[in-house]
Design a protein around this motif. Structure first.
Motif, PDB file in Angstrom:
ATOM      1  N   VAL A 128     -10.341   7.925 -12.012  1.00  0.00           N
ATOM      2  CA  VAL A 128     -10.255   6.857 -13.078  1.00  0.00           C
ATOM      3  C   VAL A 128      -9.311   5.671 -12.801  1.00  0.00           C
ATOM      4  N   VAL A 129      -8.191   6.021 -12.331  1.00  0.00           N
ATOM      5  CA  VAL A 129      -7.092   5.205 -11.875  1.00  0.00           C
ATOM      6  C   VAL A 129      -7.668   4.340 -10.770  1.00  0.00           C
ATOM      7  N   GLU A 130      -8.089   4.941  -9.919  1.00  0.00           N
ATOM      8  CA  GLU A 130      -8.510   4.238  -8.544  1.00  0.00           C
ATOM      9  C   GLU A 130      -9.541   2.971  -9.001  1.00  0.00           C
ATOM     10  N   HIS A 131     -10.430   3.144  -9.740  1.00  0.00           N
ATOM     11  CA  HIS A 131     -11.497   2.287 -10.415  1.00  0.00           C
ATOM     12  C   HIS A 131     -11.055   1.300 -11.007  1.00  0.00           C
ATOM     13  N   ILE A 132      -9.979   1.554 -11.674  1.00  0.00           N
ATOM     14  CA  ILE A 132      -9.558   0.225 -12.586  1.00  0.00           C
ATOM     15  C   ILE A 132      -8.334  -0.271 -12.445  1.00  0.00           C
ATOM     16  N   SER A 133      -7.509   0.277 -11.308  1.00  0.00           N
ATOM     17  CA  SER A 133      -6.069  -0.261 -11.160  1.00  0.00           C
ATOM     18  C   SER A 133      -6.068  -1.360  -9.803  1.00  0.00           C
ATOM     19  N   ASP A 134      -4.745  -2.074  -9.969  1.00  0.00           N
ATOM     20  CA  ASP A 134      -4.771  -2.904  -8.693  1.00  0.00           C
ATOM     21  C   ASP A 134      -3.582  -2.131  -7.996  1.00  0.00           C
ATOM     22  N   PHE A 135      -2.612  -1.519  -8.774  1.00  0.00           N
ATOM     23  CA  PHE A 135      -1.466  -0.933  -8.227  1.00  0.00           C
ATOM     24  C   PHE A 135      -1.415   0.476  -9.005  1.00  0.00           C
ATOM     25  N   VAL A 136      -0.867   1.366  -8.383  1.00  0.00           N
ATOM     26  CA  VAL A 136      -0.669   2.843  -8.763  1.00  0.00           C
ATOM     27  C   VAL A 136       0.582   3.284  -8.598  1.00  0.00           C
ATOM     28  N   LEU A 137       1.264   3.870  -9.753  1.00  0.00           N
ATOM     29  CA  LEU A 137       2.425   4.554  -9.948  1.00  0.00           C
ATOM     30  C   LEU A 137       2.189   6.121 -10.081  1.00  0.00           C
ATOM     31  N   VAL A 138       2.644   6.814  -9.077  1.00  0.00           N
ATOM     32  CA  VAL A 138       2.402   8.539  -9.466  1.00  0.00           C
ATOM     33  C   VAL A 138       3.615   9.129  -9.939  1.00  0.00           C
ATOM     34  N   MET A 139       3.602   9.674 -11.093  1.00  0.00           N
ATOM     35  CA  MET A 139       4.722  10.335 -11.967  1.00  0.00           C
ATOM     36  C   MET A 139       4.646  11.944 -11.580  1.00  0.00           C
ATOM     37  N   ASN A 140       5.858  12.442 -11.584  1.00  0.00           N
ATOM     38  CA  ASN A 140       6.076  13.824 -11.482  1.00  0.00           C
ATOM     39  C   ASN A 140       7.583  14.347 -11.886  1.00  0.00           C
ATOM     40  N   ASN A 141       7.408  15.216 -13.096  1.00  0.00           N
ATOM     41  CA  ASN A 141       8.854  15.550 -13.827  1.00  0.00           C
ATOM     42  C   ASN A 141       9.582  14.282 -13.980  1.00  0.00           C
ATOM     43  N   GLY A 142       9.164  13.438 -14.552  1.00  0.00           N
ATOM     44  CA  GLY A 142       9.908  12.106 -15.339  1.00  0.00           C
ATOM     45  C   GLY A 142      10.286  11.260 -14.144  1.00  0.00           C
TER      46      GLY A 142
END
Length: 266
Positions: free
Chosen positions: A222-236
Motif C-alpha cells: 500500500v505504501v509503495e502505491h501512494i508514497s513519494d518517500f518511505v520511512l521504515v520504522m522498527n523499535n521506535g
C-alpha cells in the motif's frame, strides 16, 4: 531524505516515552521508548509513507504531531513554528491545518451521532459564525467529494459499510480545509477489495486540494502505491529512509527486506 529549504513539517530528534508503573503506589519503574530520537521532514504536496510492524512507534509519531501524545523531547515544526510546546490555545489554529484519519472506521465514529453531526461538529467548533444551513450544505458537499450520497446526511454510522465509514472519516478530516493530514493506517481495517478504492480517493483528493500526507501503514504494498518517500520504522527508530522506488528495488536494511518478503507476490 531530500528536503526543501522550507519543509511544511519537520520532526527533529523526537522522543515519546511512556512510563511503566509498578509497586503498591504505582511508582515509575521504567519506560517504554515508543519513539526514540526520530527525525524527518515532509514537503508541501508530498506523501511520506511511515511503515513498520505493530509496536514500531509509527502511530505514536502521528499522534504526537496532532498532540494526542505529548513528546518527551525533540521538536515538531510546522511552517517554521515549533508546535510541540504550544499550549492548547496557541495550538488551536493548527488543529484546522493538521487533521487525522483514524485507523478504525468502526470505533472512530460516534454511533449516537448522525453523519451531519459527526462531520459538522468540527465546523461548529472552528467556524462558529457558520449557521446550521451552511453547515449542512458544507457537509453535503463533502459527502459528494468522498463518493457518498448527499442524502446520507441524517443517517447513522451503523447503516454504512467499513469502506463507507472510512469515507465519512475522510470527509470529517477535510471539513476544516486542512493542509496536512496524518493518515493513520486508513485502510488496514478494510477488505482488500475496498483498500484500493480508498487509496485512490486519497490520491485524487491530494491532487485536487493540494494536500500533504503522512501515510502510516504496516503494508509495504500500500505504501509503495501512494508514497513519494518511505520511512521504515522498527523499535521506535527509523532504520531506513529512501524514495519509494529505492526501497522496493534495493532495500538496504535487513528489517526492510523482512517487510518486503511478507508482501504477497502475484
Amino acid at each position: 531524505m531530500p528536503e526543501s529549504n522550507n519543509p511544511l513539517l519537520k520532526v527533529a530528534n523526537l522522543k515519546v516515552y511512556f512510563p511503566i508503573l509498578g509497586g503498591i503506589f504505582r511508582h515509575k519503574i521504567g519506560e517504554v521508548k515508543a519513539v526514540d530520537d526520530v527525525s524527518f521532514s515532509v514537503n508541501k504536496g508530498q506523501t511520506v509513507g511511515l511503515v513498520g510492524e505493530s509496536g514500531s512507534g509509527k502511530t505514536t509519531i502521528g499522534r504526537a504531531i496532532i498532540r494526542l501524545n505529548e513528546p518527551t523531547s525533540g521538536t515538531i515544526t510546522y511552517e517554521g513554528t515549533d508546535i510541540s510546546k504550544l499550549d492548547a490555545g496557541a495550538f488551536r489554529p493548527y488543529r484546522k491545518k493538521i487533521q487525522i484519519i483514524f485507523q478504525d472506521p468502526y470505533n472512530s465514529l460516534n454511533p449516537r451521532l448522525s453523519i451531519f453531526e459527526i462531520i459538522g461538529e468540527a465546523l461548529e467548533i472552528h467556524f462558529p459564525k457558520m449557521n446550521r444551513d451552511d453547515r449542512r450544505a458544507r457537509v453535503a458537499d463533502l459527502l459528494d467529494k468522498v463518493g457518498l450520497k448527499r442524502d446520507h446526511l441524517d443517517r447513522y454510522p451503523h447503516e454504512f459499510s467499513g469502506g463507507q465509514r472510512q469515507r465519512i472519516g475522510i470527509a470529517r478530516a477535510l471539513a476544516v480545509n486542512p493542509e496536512f493530514i496524518v493518515c493513520d493506517e486508513p485502510v488496514s481495517a478494510l477488505d482488500v477489495s475496498v483498500q484500493a478504492q480508498i487509496v485512490n480517493l486519497l490520491q485524487d483528493l491530494q491532487e485536487e486540494l493540494g494536500l500533504t500526507y503522512l501515510f502510516i501503514a504496516h503494508d509495504l504494498a500500500v505504501v509503495e502505491h501512494i508514497s513519494d518517500f518511505v520511512l521504515v520504522m522498527n523499535n521506535g527508530k527509523i532504520v531506513e529512509a529512501a524514495s519509494s522506488e529505492a526501497i522496493y528495488e534495493n532495500p538496504q536494511h535487513e528489517y526492510t527486506r523482512k517487510l518486503l518478503s511478507a508482501v504477497p507476490k502475484l
